[in-house]
Design a protein around this motif. Sequence first.
Motif, PDB file in Angstrom:
ATOM      1  N   GLY A  11      25.843  12.664 -50.214  1.00  0.00           N
ATOM      2  CA  GLY A  11      26.596  13.986 -49.318  1.00  0.00           C
ATOM      3  C   GLY A  11      27.004  14.511 -47.877  1.00  0.00           C
ATOM      4  O   GLY A  11      26.722  15.255 -47.634  1.00  0.00           O
ATOM      5  N   SER A  12      27.848  13.755 -47.385  1.00  0.00           N
ATOM      6  CA  SER A  12      29.081  13.942 -46.145  1.00  0.00           C
ATOM      7  C   SER A  12      29.717  14.930 -46.707  1.00  0.00           C
ATOM      8  O   SER A  12      30.033  15.328 -45.701  1.00  0.00           O
ATOM      9  CB  SER A  12      29.526  12.435 -46.055  1.00  0.00           C
ATOM     10  OG  SER A  12      30.348  12.681 -46.764  1.00  0.00           O
ATOM     11  N   ASN A  13      30.046  15.416 -48.282  1.00  0.00           N
ATOM     12  CA  ASN A  13      31.217  16.575 -48.461  1.00  0.00           C
ATOM     13  C   ASN A  13      30.752  17.425 -47.843  1.00  0.00           C
ATOM     14  O   ASN A  13      30.648  18.639 -47.321  1.00  0.00           O
ATOM     15  CB  ASN A  13      32.197  16.590 -49.131  1.00  0.00           C
ATOM     16  CG  ASN A  13      33.036  15.404 -49.122  1.00  0.00           C
ATOM     17  OD1 ASN A  13      33.800  15.081 -48.870  1.00  0.00           O
ATOM     18  ND2 ASN A  13      33.014  14.144 -49.909  1.00  0.00           N
ATOM     19  N   THR A 106      35.936  17.412 -55.780  1.00  0.00           N
ATOM     20  CA  THR A 106      36.608  16.201 -55.195  1.00  0.00           C
ATOM     21  C   THR A 106      37.150  14.770 -55.225  1.00  0.00           C
ATOM     22  O   THR A 106      35.347  14.016 -56.240  1.00  0.00           O
ATOM     23  CB  THR A 106      36.210  16.125 -53.315  1.00  0.00           C
ATOM     24  OG1 THR A 106      34.686  15.587 -53.651  1.00  0.00           O
ATOM     25  CG2 THR A 106      35.293  17.171 -52.742  1.00  0.00           C
ATOM     26  N   PRO A 108      38.095  10.766 -54.068  1.00  0.00           N
ATOM     27  CA  PRO A 108      38.540  10.079 -53.050  1.00  0.00           C
ATOM     28  C   PRO A 108      40.219   9.223 -53.217  1.00  0.00           C
ATOM     29  O   PRO A 108      40.099   8.337 -53.086  1.00  0.00           O
ATOM     30  CB  PRO A 108      37.827   9.298 -52.988  1.00  0.00           C
ATOM     31  CG  PRO A 108      36.892   9.188 -53.932  1.00  0.00           C
ATOM     32  CD  PRO A 108      37.092  10.326 -54.672  1.00  0.00           C
ATOM     33  N   HIS A 165      37.249   3.819 -47.234  1.00  0.00           N
ATOM     34  CA  HIS A 165      36.598   5.892 -48.617  1.00  0.00           C
ATOM     35  C   HIS A 165      36.486   5.793 -47.180  1.00  0.00           C
ATOM     36  O   HIS A 165      36.166   7.616 -47.027  1.00  0.00           O
ATOM     37  CB  HIS A 165      35.350   5.277 -48.651  1.00  0.00           C
ATOM     38  CG  HIS A 165      34.606   6.193 -50.254  1.00  0.00           C
ATOM     39  ND1 HIS A 165      33.938   6.246 -51.355  1.00  0.00           N
ATOM     40  CD2 HIS A 165      35.132   7.546 -50.040  1.00  0.00           C
ATOM     41  CE1 HIS A 165      33.929   6.839 -51.683  1.00  0.00           C
ATOM     42  NE2 HIS A 165      34.235   7.704 -50.947  1.00  0.00           N
ATOM     43  N   LYS A 169      36.883  10.646 -47.211  1.00  0.00           N
ATOM     44  CA  LYS A 169      36.447  11.225 -46.572  1.00  0.00           C
ATOM     45  C   LYS A 169      36.318  12.055 -45.607  1.00  0.00           C
ATOM     46  O   LYS A 169      36.475  13.432 -45.982  1.00  0.00           O
ATOM     47  CB  LYS A 169      35.304  10.595 -46.639  1.00  0.00           C
ATOM     48  CG  LYS A 169      34.113  10.172 -48.214  1.00  0.00           C
ATOM     49  CD  LYS A 169      33.019   9.624 -47.668  1.00  0.00           C
ATOM     50  CE  LYS A 169      31.991   9.039 -48.836  1.00  0.00           C
ATOM     51  NZ  LYS A 169      30.467   8.815 -48.517  1.00  0.00           N
ATOM     52  N   GLU A 172      38.954  14.296 -46.914  1.00  0.00           N
ATOM     53  CA  GLU A 172      38.494  14.993 -48.290  1.00  0.00           C
ATOM     54  C   GLU A 172      37.525  15.897 -47.809  1.00  0.00           C
ATOM     55  O   GLU A 172      37.379  17.618 -48.309  1.00  0.00           O
ATOM     56  CB  GLU A 172      37.414  13.787 -49.103  1.00  0.00           C
ATOM     57  CG  GLU A 172      37.318  14.446 -50.297  1.00  0.00           C
ATOM     58  CD  GLU A 172      36.509  13.091 -50.436  1.00  0.00           C
ATOM     59  OE1 GLU A 172      36.171  12.126 -50.867  1.00  0.00           O
ATOM     60  OE2 GLU A 172      36.010  13.893 -51.955  1.00  0.00           O
TER      61      GLU A 172
HETATM   62  C1  GRF Z   1      33.278  11.106 -51.944  1.00  0.00           C
HETATM   63  O1  GRF Z   1      34.333  10.413 -51.625  1.00  0.00           O
HETATM   64  C2  GRF Z   1      33.397  11.951 -53.127  1.00  0.00           C
HETATM   65  O2  GRF Z   1      34.991  11.854 -53.405  1.00  0.00           O
HETATM   66  C3  GRF Z   1      33.154  10.355 -54.310  1.00  0.00           C
HETATM   67  O3  GRF Z   1      32.571   9.971 -53.445  1.00  0.00           O
HETATM   68  C4  GRF Z   1      31.838  10.152 -52.259  1.00  0.00           C
HETATM   69  C5  GRF Z   1      31.065  10.575 -52.507  1.00  0.00           C
HETATM   70  O4  GRF Z   1      30.488  10.404 -50.887  1.00  0.00           O
HETATM   71  N1  GRF Z   1      33.107  11.272 -55.690  1.00  0.00           N
HETATM   72  P1  GRF Z   1      29.371  12.249 -50.344  1.00  0.00           P
HETATM   73  O5  GRF Z   1      28.118  11.823 -51.471  1.00  0.00           O
HETATM   74  O6  GRF Z   1      30.139  13.270 -49.797  1.00  0.00           O
HETATM   75  O7  GRF Z   1      29.113  11.338 -48.940  1.00  0.00           O
END
Ligand code: GRF
Length: 196
Positions: A11-13, A106, A108, A165, A169, A172
């Motif tokens: 869940g970094s996004n 989203t 990547p 990645h 991110k 992203e």
């Molecule tokens: C993100 O790059 C998303 O696009 C991909 O997996 C990653 C998940 O990252 N499907 P996070 O869980 O938001 O850190």
Amino acid sequence: LSLVVLISGGGSNLRALLEAAQDAEFPARVVAVGADRDAEGFDHAEEFGIPTFSAALSNFESRDAWGEALLEQIQVWKPDLVVLSGFMKLLPPAVVSALSPNLINTHPAYLPEFPGAHGVRDAIAAGVTQSGASVIVVDNGVDSGPIISQERVAVLPGDTEHTLHDRIKIVERELLVQAVLDIANGHINLKELSLA
Ligand code: GRF
């Protein structure tokens, strides 16, 4: 704009959205966070006092039943927009059509390059010198919906899936926060985009 964010992992996004929403000027609020499992990213939601919910596919008779349960939990919050961010499952068509066009994702990679669950790994394997990050409107395909925004990210010599990645991110989450901002202030019209 009220958001429900669906995650599967760290869940970094999601955290980027939670942090952006700390600014009173930011016109969107995360009202709940959902996942297909007890995701590590729930820690971010709890830190910000945001309710969480989950529906594990393995607990349901079918994908459709799972999708229905997830949709019911999403709709409790009456969100204006559902954000898939690191959500690693395909939503059943009934869920997509119930939420569309207010459903974004989203990815990547620089779609339509490298769709699917391993976009970063595939870019490394392909030996490309640049990949990217994309924000799209979700349709019933795999990462195939209309592109809201995207940006190139360099692939550096010696990059691993993990290092690439991490670099992707960063871009992203910038794209995601900007996309939510543009949707909230009407600069992006999801209905028009989804009909394009
Ligand atoms: C993100 O790059 C998303 O696009 C991909 O997996 C990653 C998940 O990252 N499907 P996070 O869980 O938001 O850190």
